[in-house]
Design a protein around this motif. Sequence first.
Motif, short mmCIF file in Angstrom:
data_model
loop_
_atom_site.label_atom_id
_atom_site.label_comp_id
_atom_site.label_asym_id
_atom_site.label_seq_id
_atom_site.Cartn_x
_atom_site.Cartn_y
_atom_site.Cartn_z
N PHE A 22 49.61 -4.31 44.15
CA PHE A 22 48.17 -4.14 44.35
C PHE A 22 48.01 -2.89 45.20
O PHE A 22 48.74 -2.68 46.16
CB PHE A 22 47.57 -5.33 45.11
CG PHE A 22 47.50 -6.60 44.31
CD1 PHE A 22 46.58 -6.76 43.30
CD2 PHE A 22 48.38 -7.64 44.58
CE1 PHE A 22 46.53 -7.93 42.56
CE2 PHE A 22 48.34 -8.81 43.86
CZ PHE A 22 47.40 -8.96 42.85
N HIS A 23 47.07 -2.08 44.84
CA HIS A 23 46.85 -0.84 45.59
C HIS A 23 45.75 -1.07 46.61
O HIS A 23 44.58 -0.90 46.32
CB HIS A 23 46.50 0.30 44.63
CG HIS A 23 47.56 0.52 43.61
ND1 HIS A 23 48.76 1.14 43.90
CD2 HIS A 23 47.63 0.16 42.31
CE1 HIS A 23 49.51 1.17 42.82
NE2 HIS A 23 48.86 0.58 41.84
N SER A 24 46.15 -1.47 47.79
CA SER A 24 45.17 -1.77 48.83
C SER A 24 45.02 -0.58 49.77
O SER A 24 45.86 0.31 49.81
CB SER A 24 45.58 -3.02 49.61
OG SER A 24 46.79 -2.79 50.29
N ARG A 25 43.93 -0.63 50.51
CA ARG A 25 43.66 0.42 51.50
C ARG A 25 43.13 -0.24 52.76
O ARG A 25 42.15 -0.97 52.70
CB ARG A 25 42.64 1.38 50.93
CG ARG A 25 42.37 2.57 51.80
CD ARG A 25 41.55 3.58 51.05
NE ARG A 25 40.84 4.36 52.04
CZ ARG A 25 39.69 4.91 51.84
NH1 ARG A 25 39.10 4.81 50.68
NH2 ARG A 25 39.11 5.60 52.79
N PHE A 26 43.79 0.01 53.87
CA PHE A 26 43.35 -0.54 55.15
C PHE A 26 42.27 0.37 55.74
O PHE A 26 42.45 1.59 55.81
CB PHE A 26 44.51 -0.68 56.13
CG PHE A 26 44.07 -1.18 57.48
CD1 PHE A 26 43.74 -2.51 57.65
CD2 PHE A 26 43.94 -0.32 58.55
CE1 PHE A 26 43.30 -2.98 58.87
CE2 PHE A 26 43.51 -0.78 59.78
CZ PHE A 26 43.19 -2.12 59.95
N LEU A 27 41.14 -0.22 56.11
CA LEU A 27 40.03 0.52 56.71
C LEU A 27 39.81 0.00 58.12
O LEU A 27 39.43 -1.15 58.31
CB LEU A 27 38.75 0.34 55.90
CG LEU A 27 38.85 0.69 54.41
CD1 LEU A 27 37.64 0.20 53.65
CD2 LEU A 27 39.05 2.18 54.24
N GLU A 28 40.07 0.85 59.10
CA GLU A 28 39.91 0.43 60.49
C GLU A 28 38.44 0.58 60.91
O GLU A 28 37.76 1.52 60.51
CB GLU A 28 40.80 1.28 61.39
CG GLU A 28 40.91 0.73 62.79
CD GLU A 28 42.05 1.35 63.57
OE1 GLU A 28 41.87 1.56 64.78
OE2 GLU A 28 43.12 1.62 62.98
N GLU A 29 37.99 -0.38 61.71
CA GLU A 29 36.61 -0.38 62.20
C GLU A 29 36.29 0.95 62.88
O GLU A 29 37.06 1.45 63.69
CB GLU A 29 36.42 -1.53 63.19
CG GLU A 29 35.05 -1.62 63.77
CD GLU A 29 34.90 -2.76 64.77
OE1 GLU A 29 34.05 -2.63 65.66
OE2 GLU A 29 35.64 -3.75 64.65
N PRO A 34 32.01 -1.38 59.49
CA PRO A 34 31.59 -2.34 60.51
C PRO A 34 32.68 -3.25 61.07
O PRO A 34 32.55 -3.76 62.17
CB PRO A 34 30.51 -3.16 59.82
CG PRO A 34 30.71 -2.95 58.37
CD PRO A 34 31.40 -1.63 58.20
N MET A 35 33.77 -3.45 60.31
CA MET A 35 34.87 -4.28 60.79
C MET A 35 36.15 -3.89 60.07
O MET A 35 36.09 -3.33 58.98
CB MET A 35 34.57 -5.77 60.59
CG MET A 35 34.45 -6.19 59.14
SD MET A 35 34.15 -7.96 58.86
CE MET A 35 32.58 -8.18 59.61
N ASP A 36 37.28 -4.17 60.70
CA ASP A 36 38.56 -3.91 60.04
C ASP A 36 38.55 -4.64 58.69
O ASP A 36 38.18 -5.82 58.61
CB ASP A 36 39.72 -4.45 60.88
CG ASP A 36 39.94 -3.66 62.16
OD1 ASP A 36 39.55 -2.48 62.21
OD2 ASP A 36 40.51 -4.23 63.11
#
Length: 179
Positions: A22-29, A34-36
Amino acid sequence: MEKEQLREGLKRLHDYVQKLDFHSRFLEEDSMVPMDSLAIPLQVGEELSVDISCNFVEMEDVGNILQFYGQIVVNEMLKEAEASVSDVDILDLLNALNRLIPIGQFLYLFDRADEEREKVIGMRYTMLTELDSAAELKKCGNVLLLLMQIYDLLCSALLLVLDGNSVEETLRTMEELLV
């Protein structure tokens, strides 16, 4: 649990789902996010895809709830439908699918006062976890696979209704597929 520990849990999930292709992407707050969150695009076959966001909802006295959420904007689909499909038809279909599929939930979000506003069907699944073990990460991987199947089922049901089948006919077809 502290926010930093929850963030690390999402990062572990990111690493885990990457290994599952799965090609996921972590997005930091930050000021834009608005949230991690973990953004996970799910591809079902060649034509169907949905973006799933995964984040923690902190619930005092309950624990940390991991939420998986994806949505489909359906305005254009409803306008282009061969048959006249009302908001009540969509609500009836989603309520019946919620009864048929015993996990997660479908939501229909629209504004009755403004027909031009975005109409959205949402898929949500929640689970109590802190993503602190391999077993919990594996459960999340299985949830993603399940969400792919549920999304496929939802799209099939929508297509049947949009092609002119009644909600009842569509549900009979869905029940046959699930047996």
